[in-house]
Scaffold this motif. Structure first.
Motif, mmCIF file in Angstrom:
data_model
loop_
_atom_site.group_PDB
_atom_site.id
_atom_site.type_symbol
_atom_site.label_atom_id
_atom_site.label_comp_id
_atom_site.label_asym_id
_atom_site.label_seq_id
_atom_site.Cartn_x
_atom_site.Cartn_y
_atom_site.Cartn_z
ATOM 1 N N MET A 50 0.844 -1.170 0.000
ATOM 2 C CA MET A 50 0.000 0.000 0.000
ATOM 3 C C MET A 50 0.885 1.227 0.000
ATOM 4 S SD MET A 50 -3.126 -0.865 2.572
ATOM 5 C CE MET A 50 -3.694 0.788 2.316
ATOM 6 N N GLY A 51 0.842 1.969 -1.080
ATOM 7 C CA GLY A 51 1.644 3.173 -1.144
ATOM 8 C C GLY A 51 3.123 2.893 -0.935
ATOM 9 N N GLY A 52 3.593 1.746 -1.399
ATOM 10 C CA GLY A 52 5.005 1.395 -1.258
ATOM 11 C C GLY A 52 5.338 0.659 0.022
ATOM 12 N N LYS A 73 0.389 0.682 8.958
ATOM 13 C CA LYS A 73 0.157 2.033 9.463
ATOM 14 C C LYS A 73 0.507 3.025 8.353
ATOM 15 C CE LYS A 73 0.575 4.823 13.524
ATOM 16 N NZ LYS A 73 -0.784 4.787 13.976
ATOM 17 N N VAL A 74 -0.529 3.597 7.769
ATOM 18 C CA VAL A 74 -0.378 4.580 6.704
ATOM 19 C C VAL A 74 -1.293 5.757 7.023
ATOM 20 C CG1 VAL A 74 0.264 2.924 4.904
ATOM 21 C CG2 VAL A 74 -2.134 3.449 5.275
ATOM 22 N N ILE A 111 -5.193 -1.423 -7.521
ATOM 23 C CA ILE A 111 -6.523 -0.885 -7.243
ATOM 24 C C ILE A 111 -6.401 0.182 -6.159
ATOM 25 C CG2 ILE A 111 -7.731 -2.994 -7.898
ATOM 26 C CD1 ILE A 111 -8.095 -3.492 -4.842
ATOM 27 N N GLN A 112 -7.405 1.054 -6.077
ATOM 28 C CA GLN A 112 -7.418 2.062 -5.027
ATOM 29 C C GLN A 112 -8.027 1.478 -3.764
ATOM 30 O OE1 GLN A 112 -9.363 5.656 -6.242
ATOM 31 N NE2 GLN A 112 -7.591 6.347 -7.366
ATOM 32 N N PHE A 113 -7.478 1.886 -2.625
ATOM 33 C CA PHE A 113 -7.932 1.439 -1.316
ATOM 34 C C PHE A 113 -7.956 2.660 -0.419
ATOM 35 C CE2 PHE A 113 -7.247 -0.340 2.928
ATOM 36 C CZ PHE A 113 -8.159 -1.381 2.942
ATOM 37 N N THR A 114 -9.098 2.956 0.188
ATOM 38 C CA THR A 114 -9.223 4.136 1.036
ATOM 39 C C THR A 114 -9.011 3.752 2.491
ATOM 40 O OG1 THR A 114 -10.778 5.127 -0.503
ATOM 41 C CG2 THR A 114 -10.719 6.049 1.710
ATOM 42 N N VAL A 115 -8.071 4.423 3.138
ATOM 43 C CA VAL A 115 -7.781 4.200 4.551
ATOM 44 C C VAL A 115 -8.414 5.333 5.348
ATOM 45 C CG1 VAL A 115 -5.960 4.039 6.292
ATOM 46 C CG2 VAL A 115 -5.612 3.041 4.024
ATOM 47 N N LEU A 116 -9.225 4.969 6.327
ATOM 48 C CA LEU A 116 -9.848 5.938 7.219
ATOM 49 C C LEU A 116 -9.252 5.719 8.604
ATOM 50 C CD1 LEU A 116 -13.546 5.552 5.994
ATOM 51 C CD2 LEU A 116 -11.806 7.180 5.224
#
Length: 153
Positions: free
Chosen positions: A1-3, A22-23, A43-48
């Protein structure tokens, strides 16, 4: 995720579970790779990551709609679509049991001041913002919140 590598929990040919590293709050790209390094489509993944509070957003006297048109909500947080203006990026469609009033329940970051506006997205995808400036709201630190505003012409 994001590298950042995520720990795989389990997987099969049609699904996968993993532990989100942890992002920061936001949208990340996720891409699975096999043990041999073969990569799947990203794919896109939204972290809240923020503590969230449910808020009911109501807009009264919304712009007239035609069949296939909807009212959406968009604003300055990930949870509000980061000012998105499409069916995929804005939040909604809102519900209209008493048209021309529309409502939607959305979880937003607790204790923060948020900015938002409403927009009509027509059946052909054309987006039309309500007039006026951005609405602002200070989200309660806990419990639930309510926003009730009039559509700005």
């Amino acid at each position: 995720m994001g590298g950042i590598a995520a720990k795989i929990g389990a997987w099969a040919n049609t699904w996968v579970t993993f532990t989100v590293p942890k992002v920061a709050n936001g949208v990340s790209q996720v891409q699975l790779k096999s043990k041999t390094g073969v990569a799947a489509n990203a794919i896109q993944f939204t972290v809240l990551a923020a503590k969230l509070v449910p808020v009911t957003f109501t807009v009264n006297n919304a712009s007239p709609t035609n069949p296939g048109d909807y009212i959406f909500l968009s604003g300055n947080t990930v949870e509000l679509g980061q000012w998105g203006t499409t069916f995929d990026t804005a939040v909604g469609p809102m519900l209209d049991p008493s048209n021309p009033s529309w409502f939607l329940n959305v979880s937003v970051p607790a204790g923060q001041m948020i900015q938002f506006k409403f927009l009509k997205i027509a059946a052909d995808g054309t987006a039309t913002w309500e007039g006026g400036g951005n609405h602002t709201y200070i989200v309660p630190a806990s419990g639930v919140g309510t926003v009730n505003v009039n559509w700005q012409n």
